[in-house]
Design a protein around this motif. Sequence first.
Motif, PDB file in Angstrom:
ATOM      1  N   ALA A  34     -16.076 -19.356 -61.382  1.00 49.96           N
ATOM      2  CA  ALA A  34     -16.365 -17.903 -60.831  1.00 49.96           C
ATOM      3  C   ALA A  34     -17.966 -17.556 -60.685  1.00 49.96           C
ATOM      4  O   ALA A  34     -18.280 -17.310 -59.992  1.00 49.96           O
ATOM      5  CB  ALA A  34     -15.899 -17.208 -62.018  1.00 49.96           C
ATOM      6  N   MET A  35     -18.973 -18.784 -61.534  1.00 52.69           N
ATOM      7  CA  MET A  35     -20.538 -18.665 -61.044  1.00 52.69           C
ATOM      8  C   MET A  35     -20.584 -19.184 -59.672  1.00 52.69           C
ATOM      9  O   MET A  35     -20.977 -18.664 -58.968  1.00 52.69           O
ATOM     10  CB  MET A  35     -20.751 -19.401 -62.146  1.00 52.69           C
ATOM     11  N   CYS A  38     -19.085 -17.035 -57.663  1.00 55.62           N
ATOM     12  CA  CYS A  38     -21.014 -15.623 -57.268  1.00 55.62           C
ATOM     13  C   CYS A  38     -21.897 -16.036 -56.442  1.00 55.62           C
ATOM     14  O   CYS A  38     -22.642 -15.145 -55.847  1.00 55.62           O
ATOM     15  CB  CYS A  38     -20.613 -15.458 -58.238  1.00 55.62           C
ATOM     16  N   SER A  41     -21.679 -16.277 -52.843  1.00 43.84           N
ATOM     17  CA  SER A  41     -20.584 -14.539 -52.262  1.00 43.84           C
ATOM     18  C   SER A  41     -21.714 -13.992 -51.510  1.00 43.84           C
ATOM     19  O   SER A  41     -21.605 -12.967 -51.107  1.00 43.84           O
ATOM     20  CB  SER A  41     -21.031 -13.887 -53.413  1.00 43.84           C
ATOM     21  N   ASP A  42     -22.929 -14.318 -51.322  1.00 47.82           N
ATOM     22  CA  ASP A  42     -24.235 -14.309 -50.427  1.00 47.82           C
ATOM     23  C   ASP A  42     -23.726 -14.330 -49.297  1.00 47.82           C
ATOM     24  O   ASP A  42     -24.707 -13.814 -48.885  1.00 47.82           O
ATOM     25  CB  ASP A  42     -25.681 -14.342 -50.982  1.00 47.82           C
ATOM     26  N   THR A  96     -13.614 -15.404 -51.059  1.00 49.72           N
ATOM     27  CA  THR A  96     -14.568 -13.509 -51.090  1.00 49.72           C
ATOM     28  C   THR A  96     -13.516 -12.973 -51.636  1.00 49.72           C
ATOM     29  O   THR A  96     -14.168 -12.317 -52.528  1.00 49.72           O
ATOM     30  CB  THR A  96     -15.274 -13.514 -49.429  1.00 49.72           C
ATOM     31  N   ILE A  99     -13.589 -13.783 -55.415  1.00 52.53           N
ATOM     32  CA  ILE A  99     -14.672 -13.529 -55.791  1.00 52.53           C
ATOM     33  C   ILE A  99     -14.613 -11.408 -56.349  1.00 52.53           C
ATOM     34  O   ILE A  99     -14.900 -10.288 -57.267  1.00 52.53           O
ATOM     35  CB  ILE A  99     -15.788 -13.732 -55.300  1.00 52.53           C
ATOM     36  N   GLU A 100     -13.729 -10.788 -55.829  1.00 51.59           N
ATOM     37  CA  GLU A 100     -14.054  -9.729 -55.742  1.00 51.59           C
ATOM     38  C   GLU A 100     -12.931  -8.958 -56.707  1.00 51.59           C
ATOM     39  O   GLU A 100     -12.710  -7.955 -56.818  1.00 51.59           O
ATOM     40  CB  GLU A 100     -12.595  -8.723 -53.304  1.00 51.59           C
ATOM     41  N   ILE A 102     -12.343  -9.969 -59.215  1.00 54.24           N
ATOM     42  CA  ILE A 102     -12.810 -10.094 -60.529  1.00 54.24           C
ATOM     43  C   ILE A 102     -13.614  -9.037 -60.995  1.00 54.24           C
ATOM     44  O   ILE A 102     -14.803  -8.300 -59.947  1.00 54.24           O
ATOM     45  CB  ILE A 102     -13.974 -11.267 -59.966  1.00 54.24           C
ATOM     46  N   CYS A 104     -15.129  -6.849 -64.503  1.00 49.91           N
ATOM     47  CA  CYS A 104     -15.759  -7.287 -65.346  1.00 49.91           C
ATOM     48  C   CYS A 104     -14.563  -6.166 -66.173  1.00 49.91           C
ATOM     49  O   CYS A 104     -14.788  -6.182 -67.204  1.00 49.91           O
ATOM     50  CB  CYS A 104     -17.445  -7.288 -65.690  1.00 49.91           C
TER      51      CYS A 104
END
Length: 112
Positions: A34-35, A38, A41-42, A96, A99-100, A102, A104
């Motif tokens: 996940a990291m 992340c 993801s930029d 992408t 990651i969307e 996730i 929190c």
Amino acid sequence: MDNTCLCHLRDTYRSIIKFEKELEDSIGLNFNEAMLLCILSDGGQRLSGELADQLGLTRSNASKVIVSLEKQSLIRRLACKEDSRCQKFHITKKGTEMIERIHCSNIEMPKV
């Protein structure tokens, strides 16, 4: 002997393990996977060594995370234009979308 620091570390470690399990149950990725998503993801591209440094992992362990995400088609490897021996990684559309997913607010954060 004062061992409170060890007890605090134990509690922190347990909280991290619990958080990672909830993350994995929620989206099917471990914390390092996940990291890495992340980080990418930029929309940028990064060398495997850069990813290892940003993840705080050895290059060998980062390579395992990279391979896992490649197998799931969440990231893609590209040869560098200036040197074909060089490999850069970028997030895919599927990555992408992952990651969307996730949120929190859906994962209990460690209390320690």
